[in-house]
Motif scaffolding. Sequence first.
Motif, PDB file in Angstrom:
ATOM      1  N   UNK A  58       0.768  -1.193  -0.143  1.00  0.00           N
ATOM      2  CA  UNK A  58      -0.134  -0.089  -0.022  1.00  0.00           C
ATOM      3  C   UNK A  58       0.815   1.239   0.088  1.00  0.00           C
ATOM      4  N   UNK A 118      -6.181  -2.901  -1.040  1.00  0.00           N
ATOM      5  CA  UNK A 118      -5.763  -2.166  -2.041  1.00  0.00           C
ATOM      6  C   UNK A 118      -6.306  -0.769  -2.464  1.00  0.00           C
ATOM      7  N   UNK A 126      -6.336   1.377  -0.492  1.00  0.00           N
ATOM      8  CA  UNK A 126      -5.449   2.283   0.346  1.00  0.00           C
ATOM      9  C   UNK A 126      -4.140   2.705  -0.402  1.00  0.00           C
ATOM     10  N   UNK A 127      -3.835   1.710  -1.509  1.00  0.00           N
ATOM     11  CA  UNK A 127      -2.610   2.258  -2.181  1.00  0.00           C
ATOM     12  C   UNK A 127      -2.664   3.677  -2.999  1.00  0.00           C
TER      13      UNK A 127
END
Lengths: 342, 342
Positions: free
Chosen positions: A130, A228, A230-231
């Motif tokens: 992330x 993901x 939060x990537x």
Amino acid sequence: MTDRGTKRYAGIRAAVVGTGLIGGSVLLRLAESGLDVAGWDPDLATREQARARGVAAPDTLEQAVADRDVVFLGGPLPTLPRTLARVAAATAPGCVLTDVGSTKVEVAEAADRLGLTDRFVPGHPMAGAESAGLAAASTTLLAGAAWVLCPAPGAATAGFRWLTGLLVELFDARVVPMSAPAHDSAAALASHVPHLLAGALAGAAQRAPLRDAVLALAAGSFRDGTRVAGTPAERTANMLLGNRARVLHELADVTEFLDGLAAALRAGDAAALTARYAEAAAVRSALLDRRYAERDREFPAEGDHAAEVTWLRELGDAGGHLTGCRVDTGSVAYTAWLPVTD
Amino acid sequence: MTDRGTKRYAGIRAAVVGTGLIGGSVLLRLAESGLDVAGWDPDLATREQARARGVAAPDTLEQAVADRDVVFLGGPLPTLPRTLARVAAATAPGCVLTDVGSTKVEVAEAADRLGLTDRFVPGHPMAGAESAGLAAASTTLLAGAAWVLCPAPGAATAGFRWLTGLLVELFDARVVPMSAPAHDSAAALASHVPHLLAGALAGAAQRAPLRDAVLALAAGSFRDGTRVAGTPAERTANMLLGNRARVLHELADVTEFLDGLAAALRAGDAAALTARYAEAAAVRSALLDRRYAERDREFPAEGDHAAEVTWLRELGDAGGHLTGCRVDTGSVAYTAWLPVTD
């Protein structure tokens, strides 16, 4: 990870251009392996970070890549074609070029336009986090990863072979040989669509009137299903845009299955719902219980390599990978693994 | 988990009916805490497993629940109303009943029809695993979990308070007080829709021509995004069917966000795509960075408890939880926590 790699590849000189999370992890592992390696990033603070971690990071791209045997290209996807052109201009024709971007067709086409197919081997290590940037990079992020390389016939094959050996020895990589279009189709379902679903779940939760109660109840399925999302948003957008048609195509298949689940639910059809979930569970078993059988092959070292490249691509399409490639007098020997289907 | 709970609840007699993954984990933890506890499951082999793990498991439900102070109801969701009726008939009016099912409205309505609202407190510990059955149960599965309990005014409040104290002391639970409909709405987004998305992704991958290549490339996003598709199909189907209308309602919000992502992608609109992902990322930050402020409250021990129940439900709707409940002469004191909004 063993250090036997430092024997076979001990003398080589490598560079990494674009030293964020992935490129930076390549850089740090190459340095740890004792290779002569230099990194370059357009961001001054990143170059200073590299130096602080004990890695050479000259001020210009040209200084970093001069006289290198191999250059890894990282950085944001849209920048790769231009980086490729600059690196090619600053290196000798014998220098092998590869990238670590998450889509392959666009950069492969750019290499074609630039006349670089003989020495550019498109690549994609299947790992991530992330977080972003060299600060989040590590020597172990890519250890043991599936690492796609795209083989091509003719002169390009030499670069593919050499790079395969290097990645296996220095990263413990499982090298997955695929054509660029096959990679982008498989990656659409293996990575890009999951990012869309995670974004949709997280976005809807963010907008929900009961958002805080949802978060209070969030256990494994919500945490995993949104991770993901939060990537870094821009990186995700670049990845999706770099594979747009295939992502939309695979998304349509996923939403079709979802519509089927929803229809069974709406109809209160427990049998249909259970049957679809049994089908879904089968792919989880296949993922978790995969076993491989060794299927080594040899090919003539010289020639047009057409049969070799065909075999390599079929291996990747079938879910196989390489854990070795050695060129001896007259022949090339691959250590290859294919999933066992019960 | 501390053992102070064995002091306050040392003398009580508990039972668990339906001792699969969740019910079994309740049973094992109660036994570990030194309580006098008996388990019962319609499956003979499960009862024998319980005995092999050192827990009393009589041959009939009636034997297991006779003279108990509290009974936890587990087992498949559709069986809960009938189990509730049987357990109620076999226990004294002072015996508190609760369940561990993943939806709450249906079982709460069943309790209403059965005239059991005074002593049945609907419950849902937010924990799970891909595995099933008592064999997969453990004393720690529910440790520290968010555990929904549904408070109701009138005589039911006493059971809610007592159970809250027990769950905090024996399971280190964060007790989330919610109405049954609020729970089912929040759980739809926090758990049920994630199961639909995971099923769709896994099902589409299972059907994909490049399935084996997809599995070869599967890294974090695919593994996480499909994990709960590996849970037993029938259990998932029961969960979704038990909350059908709300799941379909929340799914519509998720697919609306997904359609927006797909439209931005189709249009090549990087700005719109990035903006939506930034919105999605906000809920991840909210999930991972949550901080709580203590907001303790006291209420009169006697009365109709309307104000108390209203406060409790508002606490849960706002993402808060309880870590203590103590009834002293004339008053009840809650230790309560609310998320801090920056």
